[in-house]
Enzyme design. Structure first.
Site, mmCIF file in Angstrom:
data_model
loop_
_atom_site.group_PDB
_atom_site.id
_atom_site.type_symbol
_atom_site.label_atom_id
_atom_site.label_comp_id
_atom_site.label_asym_id
_atom_site.label_seq_id
_atom_site.Cartn_x
_atom_site.Cartn_y
_atom_site.Cartn_z
ATOM 1 N N GLY A 46 0.637 -1.275 -0.035
ATOM 2 C CA GLY A 46 0.050 -0.061 0.153
ATOM 3 C C GLY A 46 0.986 1.271 -0.031
ATOM 4 C CD GLU A 47 1.108 4.038 -3.985
ATOM 5 O OE1 GLU A 47 1.767 5.184 -4.375
ATOM 6 O OE2 GLU A 47 1.351 3.041 -4.725
ATOM 7 N N GLY A 48 0.844 5.965 0.632
ATOM 8 C CA GLY A 48 0.181 6.866 1.049
ATOM 9 C C GLY A 48 0.905 8.318 0.537
ATOM 10 N N GLY A 54 4.675 7.852 2.317
ATOM 11 C CA GLY A 54 5.211 6.668 2.249
ATOM 12 C C GLY A 54 4.571 5.419 1.492
ATOM 13 C CB VAL A 110 3.494 -0.134 3.487
ATOM 14 C CG1 VAL A 110 3.379 -1.245 4.409
ATOM 15 C CG2 VAL A 110 3.185 1.014 4.403
ATOM 16 C CE LYS A 128 4.214 5.238 6.318
ATOM 17 N NZ LYS A 128 3.174 5.540 7.315
ATOM 18 C CG ASP A 158 -6.100 8.979 9.644
ATOM 19 O OD1 ASP A 158 -6.996 9.364 9.735
ATOM 20 O OD2 ASP A 158 -5.313 8.511 9.063
#
Length: 426
Positions: free
Chosen positions: A19-21, A24, A26, A41, A132
């Protein structure tokens, strides 16, 4: 751009992007040498040279490592190899609460909510604020017919009231997910533990009703979070117990000071469904088992005073080898908290123990002790990030802040034993 097969810091081999944001990415990675699969991460390449972003990333590791709770994801390692800034975490199996929402019945929903409230209560005592909390940041693992929650991503967290922790957002800037933002967070104001309680209320509302209190465009949702009362649960779904509906509405009050604490939410959920606490406090939650193992202190003290090197404990207590000097009162304290400690040496080898406590051990000494095939628990001075990282890399199962209390040390030792024995039984 990182690719599968790349090495990070010479010891993490990237396998699969998970996954990603915004800041970062992961990866599923393997820690070479230990052959351990982790969630790694990585700070995005364009942010590696950004001191502010690096500071936030380092703070995420510090913040997350301060929270010791079975529902929180464990931090294994963090560092910088020049090209990459990384954070290695426990890889959590299971699905997000978002994916599990439709399959959870009322009882399972209350159990998951109880576990989330429990980890928030522990975080707020540190005091950490997640900022969050949402279904995407809670993983649900299955243990038979039970649902076990794991809260992830403390990347937006900060140490409440601790200026040294550094807030990397400023007042007037909104961070988080609109559907779960508290009114004060929506306004970009300073936040605290009540912010997490509001988010938990939104999550619990969604688990019960199948939808969040407020839906629509982000700007509309933010405005309603700040000013509009949430639709009463009884108008959204049928057969909601009065006590539960009232609890959810209390968590969603606009004024932070009018909301219950996370601990109060946890206790209220247990009161609504008396079986919730017992189901949630299984062997994965150390304090529940610990409470059942504690003998009366008066029974342990006389013998311990006679022989402080080997303090008595309950019949089913866990044998732990002590490598190094510890006070006699700590030995006694361990004994009354379910641990049978003994001073290891030439006449008392550690091989008969199920764990090792080595206060003040160097990373090299930890490596030698780990080679015996036992979980090793040691300590570090609060704020000594370099030592903490080195000890984790050396294989320490747990690293406590100094000075360690008997109850906290016993809890960490028992948790390390359980984890070790579950791994070796596979």
């Amino acid at each position: 751009m990182s690719e599968p097969g790349d090495l990070v810091a010479g010891r993490y081999r990237l396998e699969e992007r998970l996954g990603e944001g915004a800041t970062g990415v992961v990866w599923r990675a393997v820690q070479l040498g230990l052959d351990r699969t982790v969630a790694l991460k990585l700070l995005r390449p364009h942010l590696v040279a950004d001191d502010r972003a690096r500071g936030r990333f380092e703070r995420e590791a510090r913040v997350a490592s301060r929270l010791d709770h079975p529902t929180a994801v464990r931090i294994h390692d963090f560092g910088d190899d020049g090209a990459q800034v990384f954070l290695a975490m426990e890889l959590v199996d299971g699905r997000t609460l978002r994916a599990e929402l439709a399959s959870l019945d009322r009882s399972a929903s209350l159990e998951v909510a109880w576990q989330i409230a429990d980890v928030l209560a522990a975080a707020h005592r540190v005091p950490l604020v997640h900022r969050d909390l949402k279904p995407d940041n809670v993983f649900v693992q299955r243990a038979g017919n039970r649902a076990v929650a794991r809260v992830v991503d403390f990347g937006l967290a900060f140490v409440a009231g601790d200026a040294s922790a550094g807030r990397l957002t400023v007042e007037g800037v909104v961070t988080g997910t609109p559907a779960y933002l508290s009114p004060e967070q929506a306004r970009g104001e300073p936040v605290g533990p009540p912010t997490d309680v509001y988010a938990l209320g939104c999550v619990l509302y969604e688990m019960i009703a199948g939808e969040v209190p407020f839906r629509g465009a982000d700007a509309d949702v933010l405005a309603r979070q700040m000013y509009a009362p949430p639709p009463p649960l009884r108008t959204v779904t049928d057969a909601v117990p009065t006590a539960l509906a009232e609890l959810v509405m209390r968590t969603l009050r606009k004024r932070p000071e009018e909301r219950p604490t996370a601990e109060e939410v946890r206790d209220a959920l247990a009161a609504i469904d008396g079986a919730v606490r017992e189901r949630a406090r299984d062997e994965g939650h150390a304090t529940g088992r610990l409470a059942r193992m504690v003998p009366k202190p008066a029974e342990a003290a006389p013998e311990a005073a006679a022989d402080p090197a080997r303090a008595p404990a309950a019949a089913d207590a866990v044998e732990v080898a002590i490598v190094g000097a510890v006070p006699a009162d700590l030995m006694v304290g361990l004994a009354v908290n379910g641990v049978a400690p003994f001073a290891a040496g030439d006449e008392q080898p550690i091989d008969g123990a199920r764990a090792v406590y080595a206060p003040g051990a160097t990373p090299g000494e930890v490596t030698v002790l780990v080679a015996h095939g036992l979980p090793v628990v040691t300590d570090a001075r609060p704020g000594d990030v370099a030592r903490l990282a080195a000890l984790v890399r050396a294989g320490a199962a747990e690293v406590l802040p100094r000075p360690a209390t008997a109850s906290e040390l016993a809890r960490r030792l028992l948790r390390a034993v359980r984890r070790h024995e579950r791994r070796t039984a596979r």
